[in-house]
Design a protein around this motif. Structure first.
Motif, PDB file in Angstrom:
ATOM      1  N   SER A   1       0.827  -1.206   0.000  1.00 36.77           N
ATOM      2  CA  SER A   1       0.000   0.000   0.000  1.00 36.77           C
ATOM      3  C   SER A   1       0.863   1.257   0.000  1.00 36.77           C
ATOM      4  CB  SER A   1      -0.940  -0.004   1.207  1.00 36.77           C
ATOM      5  OG  SER A   1      -0.189  -0.068   2.415  1.00 36.77           O
ATOM      6  N   THR A   2       1.983   1.208   0.720  1.00 33.57           N
ATOM      7  CA  THR A   2       2.887   2.355   0.757  1.00 33.57           C
ATOM      8  C   THR A   2       3.591   2.528  -0.579  1.00 33.57           C
ATOM      9  OG1 THR A   2       3.233   2.032   3.127  1.00 33.57           O
ATOM     10  CG2 THR A   2       4.848   3.368   1.964  1.00 33.57           C
ATOM     11  N   ARG A   3       4.016   1.435  -1.195  1.00 32.45           N
ATOM     12  CA  ARG A   3       4.689   1.533  -2.493  1.00 32.45           C
ATOM     13  C   ARG A   3       3.743   2.094  -3.551  1.00 32.45           C
ATOM     14  NH1 ARG A   3       9.008  -3.484  -2.701  1.00 32.45           N
ATOM     15  NH2 ARG A   3       9.026  -3.887  -0.473  1.00 32.45           N
TER      16      ARG A   3
ATOM     17  N   MET B   1      10.654  -0.879  -7.410  1.00 31.47           N
ATOM     18  CA  MET B   1       9.744  -1.019  -6.272  1.00 31.47           C
ATOM     19  C   MET B   1       8.979  -2.336  -6.320  1.00 31.47           C
ATOM     20  SD  MET B   1       8.074   2.640  -5.233  1.00 31.47           S
ATOM     21  CE  MET B   1       7.363   3.074  -6.813  1.00 31.47           C
ATOM     22  N   LEU B   2       8.651  -2.805  -7.515  1.00 30.73           N
ATOM     23  CA  LEU B   2       7.886  -4.040  -7.665  1.00 30.73           C
ATOM     24  C   LEU B   2       8.728  -5.278  -7.399  1.00 30.73           C
ATOM     25  CD1 LEU B   2       5.932  -3.076 -10.890  1.00 30.73           C
ATOM     26  CD2 LEU B   2       4.866  -3.590  -8.704  1.00 30.73           C
TER      27      LEU B   2
ATOM     28  N   VAL C   1       8.056 -10.714  -8.404  1.00 38.56           N
ATOM     29  CA  VAL C   1       7.733  -9.674  -7.439  1.00 38.56           C
ATOM     30  C   VAL C   1       8.690  -9.740  -6.255  1.00 38.56           C
ATOM     31  CG1 VAL C   1       6.127 -10.989  -5.999  1.00 38.56           C
ATOM     32  CG2 VAL C   1       5.753  -8.547  -6.350  1.00 38.56           C
ATOM     33  N   ASP C   2       8.879  -8.617  -5.588  1.00 33.26           N
ATOM     34  CA  ASP C   2       9.710  -8.533  -4.392  1.00 33.26           C
ATOM     35  C   ASP C   2       9.202  -9.545  -3.360  1.00 33.26           C
ATOM     36  OD1 ASP C   2      11.096  -7.850  -2.104  1.00 33.26           O
ATOM     37  OD2 ASP C   2      10.768  -5.708  -2.301  1.00 33.26           O
ATOM     38  N   PRO C   3      10.062 -10.416  -2.858  1.00 38.36           N
ATOM     39  CA  PRO C   3       9.613 -11.411  -1.864  1.00 38.36           C
ATOM     40  C   PRO C   3       8.939 -10.777  -0.656  1.00 38.36           C
ATOM     41  CG  PRO C   3      11.822 -11.937  -2.648  1.00 38.36           C
ATOM     42  CD  PRO C   3      11.479 -10.593  -3.214  1.00 38.36           C
TER      43      PRO C   3
ATOM     44  N   PHE D   1       2.830  -3.455 -12.894  1.00 38.70           N
ATOM     45  CA  PHE D   1       3.813  -4.052 -13.804  1.00 38.70           C
ATOM     46  C   PHE D   1       3.540  -3.618 -15.245  1.00 38.70           C
ATOM     47  CE2 PHE D   1       5.440  -7.418 -10.851  1.00 38.70           C
ATOM     48  CZ  PHE D   1       6.781  -7.276 -11.169  1.00 38.70           C
ATOM     49  N   HIS D   2       2.284  -3.685 -15.654  1.00 41.54           N
ATOM     50  CA  HIS D   2       1.945  -3.308 -17.028  1.00 41.54           C
ATOM     51  C   HIS D   2       2.232  -1.824 -17.277  1.00 41.54           C
ATOM     52  CE1 HIS D   2       0.429  -7.122 -18.319  1.00 41.54           C
ATOM     53  NE2 HIS D   2      -0.493  -7.187 -17.373  1.00 41.54           N
ATOM     54  N   ALA D   3       1.950  -0.986 -16.283  1.00 42.95           N
ATOM     55  CA  ALA D   3       2.263   0.442 -16.425  1.00 42.95           C
ATOM     56  C   ALA D   3       3.764   0.662 -16.569  1.00 42.95           C
ATOM     57  CB  ALA D   3       1.723   1.212 -15.219  1.00 42.95           C
TER      58      ALA D   3
END
Length: 719
Positions: A516-518, A631-632, A672-674, A690-692
């Protein structure tokens, strides 16, 4: 097969040469064309010509050469979203090499023909979004290679057969939005070792939730059993599911206490809503066996009840001990005051007269908490009668402090006397945190002692920057100009940069940045960047978007910093460039050694690495896309190619790695980030971002979207 033979004879009578030309697979496909009502738009079959030798060039058909056969064989049918109305013909079962059947998003009605499962090479069946009815044929599991079965959003009914246990290769079973009913039999799920996705939502299943669902060791994403009529207690065995699994058990008739072990500890309250008889954490409904919380009245009553076991009064020895401790505390405070007094008196290098140069050079004593000019900018000591503030103009030795924001007023002497702390040093100058007399902290960047002859140009540029006012951009409040000193005063952002939030102070991945923060940071940064690009007369290009130039406040609201600095430094004539690490304009953390990605700026667009290229807004779009991917994934841009020379730029390594993962349909959990895997309820949001990011990092700048479009797309995510 009788229908197939009759159909074949009909075609033979209509066209005697037909049987000689078209392959058997083509004949079977023509049965599908004939099964579609003529009232439908049959443009999907416009290329289906019975005079062809094979159907491999027909729209929606894929073929492959198979050993032992002279003609290519049909391996895939993909005719989706065409609004076709008709039935699924049994002749499709004659396509023995058919691997993928995709007819979703049409209006096919009737039952699923049993003969379809004679096509034993099928591994994917996508029939969702039609009007199919009848039961799910048990013979579906006669397909030895079946991996994907999506029959959602139809009108299928009946109960699930225990024969589903024979679908041992099944990876995705999606039956949501149908009319299935009855109890789910035991013994199915332990055999489905490869099942990754299970969605039985929005049906009419009843009875208890099977306990052996907890044996689905490969399950990921969401176990969706919502909007059914399941009753009884939730099996504790579901806690054995992988921790990345989210539950959706809403709108059932479940009762009892929610188990508190294993995977249950990672669930939020929304997973269990609208089960009136369900209780326990994380719901707000306590179970009857739990002791009730004490009311404030009860607490007050307990506090007023005298403690008969306590001793009245204090012992004399304890009173003496308290007195001695008080006296010692007073003595320590007195010594500390005396020490500070003599320390300041002996600090000969700190001139607090408000005269002299601002900031300082390396190797000199810095009087934090005392004054600025204690840190001379060269090896010679600062003369106390040199400099000073005045309203003099732009180019001589006299300096001028100019407030851009008229509501932000202070005197130069106040600035020079204020407590100051070094935040960072880079090719963009030294940055200090300064606390003014009113307690307001500001960030001050010292640009150096360059050319003093371009004041008007400098002032015009900085006024244009000062007019940029947006909640996600660092505000420039004032500047100081003198022939030998240039300062920028901006808001101080107190929680460091995105770089430190992602990688932590030690450079290691951070564990304190939830999804949510990311997403909040991504949205805010996109809004600020879109404003720079389009919502002001200047139409700025930042040119250096990277995590260290995205600052965060205590609420993790992002602020874009350092825009326009390259131009200002060029005018100031300091000779500094942006080749160094990020300057943290307005930043809060002490200087952190930048990652290799930031030292060589691996956030640059491919065209930005060409000699002589001029910055464009599409550069910023690409850089923002790389920041999103970081970030992802939690990975730096150069992570995947340690042998690649950073001089050639390794940014594309991360971009190519993610793009390749989507092309090969890799699991999202592999990219994705673990740290985010525990928040799989946000899977759709992560996928959308991711698509963006991939759109932003298109190699061709003309294909990349405008930043305004990116921002609008991100704002729709999660709302």
């Amino acid at each position: 097969m009788k229908l197939f033979l009759l159909f074949f004879l009909f075609l033979l009578l209509q066209n005697p040469n037909f049987a000689i030309s078209l392959s058997p697979d083509g004949l079977s496909l023509l049965a599908l064309k004939s099964a579609v009502d003529q009232t439908s738009d049959v443009s999907a079959f416009s290329t289906w010509n019975e005079n062809d030798t094979d159907p491999c060039h027909w729209s929606g058909i894929s073929c492959m050469n198979v050993a032992g056969y002279s003609d290519p064989r049909v391996v895939a049918i993909a005719i989706s979203g065409q609004n076709l109305r008709g039935y699924i013909p049994s002749e499709l079962g004659a396509l023995i090499f058919l691997r993928r059947l995709n007819l979703h998003g049409n209006r096919f009605y009737g039952s699923i023909p049993l003969q379809l499962f004679n096509a034993t090479s099928l591994h994917s069946i996508f029939l969702y979004g039609n009007n199919l009815s009848g039961p799910l044929p048990p013979s579906v599991c006669h397909l030895p290679r079946l991996q994907n079965l999506d029959l959602s959003q139809n009108s299928l009914s009946g109960s699930l057969s225990s024969d589903l246990a024979n679908c041992r290769q099944l990876q995705r079973l999606v039956l949501s939005g149908n009319k299935f009913s009855g109890e789910i039999p035991d013994g199915i799920w332990p055999n489905l070792d490869n099942l990754v996705q299970l969605d039985l939502s929005s049906n009419e299943f009843n009875g208890s939730i099977p306990a052996d669902l907890g044996d689905l060791k490969s399950l990921s994403g969401t176990l969706n059993l919502s909007f059914n009529h399941f009753s009884g207690e939730i099996p504790r065995s579901l806690g054995r599911l992988p921790v990345t699994v989210s539950f959706d058990l809403r709108h059932n008739n479940l009762s009892g206490q929610i188990p508190q072990a294993g995977t249950f500890e990672n669930q939020g309250p929304t997973a269990f809503l609208n089960n009136p008889s369900l209780c326990g954490f994380p719901l707000q409904t306590p179970c009857s066996g739990n002791p009730p919380k004490s009311s404030p009245v009860d607490q007050q009553n307990r506090e007023t009840v005298p403690d008969t076991n306590s001793k009245k009064g204090l012992k004399p020895g304890f009173i003496i001990l308290i007195a001695v401790a008080d006296a010692a505390g007073v003595a320590v405070i007195g010594l500390l005051i005396v020490y500070i007094y003599w320390k300041r008196k002996d600090s000969g290098s700190c001139s607090c007269t408000g005269k002299g140069k601002f900031g300082g050079g390396e190797g000199k004593k810095f009087c934090s908490g005392a004054c600025w000019n204690s840190f001379p900018s060269n090896d010679s000591e600062v003369e106390s009668d040199k400099g000073g503030s005045s309203s003099g103009g732009g180019g001589g030795g006299e300096g001028e402090l100019v407030a851009i924001d008229k509501g932000f007023t202070f005197e130069l002497d106040e600035l020079l006397r204020a407590s100051a702390y070094v935040l960072g040093k880079s090719g963009l100058g030294i940055v200090y945190k300064v606390v003014l007399n009113n307690g307001v902290p500001v960030a001050v960047r010292r640009l150096g002692e360059g050319d003093g002859q371009r004041y008007k140009e400098f002032a015009a540029e900085i006024q244009a920057i000062g007019r940029v006012k947006h909640p996600n951009i660092v505000r420039l409040r004032a500047y100081y100009w003198a022939a030998d000193e240039k300062l920028l005063i901006s808001d101080f952002i107190s929680n460091g940069s995105l770089a430190s939030a992602i990688r932590g102070k030690s450079g290691q991945p951070s564990t304190t940045l939830p999804w949510s923060t990311r997403l909040k940071i991504a949205k805010g940064t996109a809004r600020g960047l879109a404003y720079l690009h389009e919502c002001n007369p200047r139409k700025f290009v930042h040119g250096d978007i990277k995590p260290s130039n995205i600052l965060l406040d205590t609420d993790f609201q992002p602020y874009i910093s350092d825009f326009g600095l390259n131009r200002l430094i060029s005018i100031a004539g300091d000779g500094a460039t942006s080749s160094g690490p990020g300057g943290l304009m307005g930043g809060a953390l002490p200087y952190i050694k930048p990652s290799p990605a930031e030292r060589v700026n691996n956030y640059k667009a491919p065209e930005a690495r060409l000699a002589g290229s001029r910055p464009t807004q599409k550069w910023d779009v690409y850089s923002f896309g790389v920041v999103l991917l970081e970030m992802l994934t939690g990975k730096a841009p150069e992570f995947s190619s340690p042998t690649t020379s950073t001089a050639t730029g390794a940014t594309s390594d991360l971009v190519r790695w993610v793009r390749k993962g989507f092309e090969e349909e890799n699991l999202l959990s592999e990219m994705v980030d673990p740290m985010l895997l525990k928040e799989v309820h946000a899977k759709k949001e992560v996928l959308a971002v991711f698509h963006a990011a991939l759109a932003c990092t298109e190699p061709d700048p003309e294909v990349r979207p405008r930043m305004k479009t990116v921002s609008e797309n991100l704002d729709r995510i999660g709302t």
